[in-house]
Design a protein around this motif. Sequence first.
Motif, short mmCIF file in Angstrom:
data_model
loop_
_atom_site.label_atom_id
_atom_site.label_comp_id
_atom_site.label_asym_id
_atom_site.label_seq_id
_atom_site.Cartn_x
_atom_site.Cartn_y
_atom_site.Cartn_z
N LYS A 138 -8.45 13.90 -0.44
CA LYS A 138 -8.10 14.28 -1.82
C LYS A 138 -7.67 13.04 -2.58
O LYS A 138 -8.11 12.80 -3.69
N ARG A 139 -6.76 12.27 -1.99
CA ARG A 139 -6.40 10.96 -2.57
C ARG A 139 -7.08 9.91 -1.71
O ARG A 139 -6.94 9.94 -0.47
N LEU A 145 -2.76 4.07 1.40
CA LEU A 145 -2.17 2.87 2.02
C LEU A 145 -1.51 1.98 0.97
O LEU A 145 -0.44 1.41 1.20
N ALA A 146 -2.15 1.89 -0.20
CA ALA A 146 -1.58 1.08 -1.29
C ALA A 146 -0.23 1.66 -1.73
O ALA A 146 0.68 0.91 -2.07
N ASP A 147 -0.11 3.00 -1.70
CA ASP A 147 1.17 3.63 -2.04
C ASP A 147 2.27 3.15 -1.10
O ASP A 147 3.39 2.84 -1.52
N VAL A 148 1.94 3.08 0.20
CA VAL A 148 2.94 2.64 1.19
C VAL A 148 3.27 1.16 0.95
O VAL A 148 4.44 0.76 0.98
N VAL A 156 -0.44 -2.90 5.23
CA VAL A 156 -0.45 -1.51 5.74
C VAL A 156 -1.82 -1.22 6.36
O VAL A 156 -2.86 -1.44 5.73
N ILE A 157 -1.80 -0.73 7.58
CA ILE A 157 -3.04 -0.42 8.30
C ILE A 157 -3.19 1.10 8.34
O ILE A 157 -2.26 1.81 8.75
N GLY A 158 -4.34 1.60 7.95
CA GLY A 158 -4.59 3.05 8.01
C GLY A 158 -4.92 3.46 9.43
O GLY A 158 -5.76 2.82 10.07
N VAL A 159 -4.25 4.49 9.92
CA VAL A 159 -4.52 4.94 11.30
C VAL A 159 -4.69 6.45 11.37
O VAL A 159 -4.27 7.19 10.48
N MET A 160 -5.33 6.86 12.48
CA MET A 160 -5.52 8.29 12.76
C MET A 160 -5.32 8.48 14.26
O MET A 160 -5.46 7.52 15.04
N ALA A 245 1.90 0.78 9.71
CA ALA A 245 0.70 1.59 9.96
C ALA A 245 0.99 2.94 9.33
O ALA A 245 2.13 3.43 9.39
N HIS A 246 -0.01 3.53 8.71
CA HIS A 246 0.20 4.81 8.04
C HIS A 246 -0.87 5.80 8.46
O HIS A 246 -2.07 5.49 8.40
N ILE A 247 -0.42 6.98 8.90
CA ILE A 247 -1.38 8.03 9.29
C ILE A 247 -1.86 8.70 8.00
O ILE A 247 -1.10 9.40 7.34
N PHE A 248 -3.12 8.41 7.63
CA PHE A 248 -3.62 8.90 6.34
C PHE A 248 -4.08 10.35 6.45
O PHE A 248 -4.37 10.86 7.54
N GLU A 249 -4.17 10.97 5.27
CA GLU A 249 -4.70 12.35 5.21
C GLU A 249 -6.18 12.24 4.86
O GLU A 249 -6.56 11.44 4.00
#
Length: 292
Positions: A138-139, A145-148, A156-160, A245-249
């Motif tokens: 959705k976003r 990641l830029a928000d974080v 900030v690294i995007g992770v799942m 690291a950020h767990i993205f949606e």
Amino acid sequence: MKISKAVIPVAGKGTRFLPATKCIPKEMIPLINIPMIYYVVKEAKDAGIETIAFISSTGKESILDFFDRNLELEKFLEDNKKVDLLKEVQEYARMVDIISIRQKEQLGLGHAVNEARCFISKGEEFAVLLGDDLVFAKRPCIAQLADVAAKQGGSVIGVMEVPKQETCKYGIVEGDFIDDKTLRMKKMVEKPAPEIAPSNLATPGRYILDSKIFGALKEIPKGAGGEYQLTDAINLLCQKEKVFAHIFEGRRFDTGNPSGYLKAVINLALQSEELKNDFINDFEEAKKYYEL
Ligand code: G1P
């Protein structure tokens, strides 16, 4: 700080998509009728990015052509009153400003990102998006990641989350949670075997990086697979600087392999009002025909 630049490495040979990639760049293989690379550029654009540097190699010129005007085609569409198509082809050329940097030898993702050092100013944060991975969210994933980065500072690294047995396919992060989706990173390892993986949090190739990454890229030796790994430079960076690291949606597809590619096509068909019902009806027919 607003993130206005992105680096998209596109120099790879696309061996997982041979024979198609014998004569077309894998990034130009279409998902239905739009090349895969469009979706990566769109993610960046929707996140407010204005300029993209493709780290490119010989044979990838058609990627640049796709995001350029084609005056002959535009004239043809205009003469034939194909107004909607005309608008659409013009739109791709307006999306973002593009520059192309040649990676003269393919020595790994770290080497590819390092080629962008002339494009990024000191103290600037920038995005890196890998073209093999699509994230429908959705976003936009890179905006999440830029928000974080805006809140915490640093990279900030995007992770799942991935099944433990798949850690050997990805860069894997280790750190301490500061909220339910974000970790302050302590370590990053490239493609660890499941037995030694520090977690099951994997990056699908979405990064916001501080320009200090270029200092780290200068220091790293060749790593996994005998290549200069971006993961090793991030690992070095997080010893000295703030890296999260950020767990993205969102739903992520590995379009670099045929099965992930097929799933992305099906998902796009299901998102399309025009194609959805046709696809579902035909799928029901196919199930009967092939006795599934
Ligand atoms: C690259 C990165 C890896 C990342 C992966 C995502 O590996 O090195 O850290 O997890 O992309 O697709 P590659 O798949 O190019 O070998």
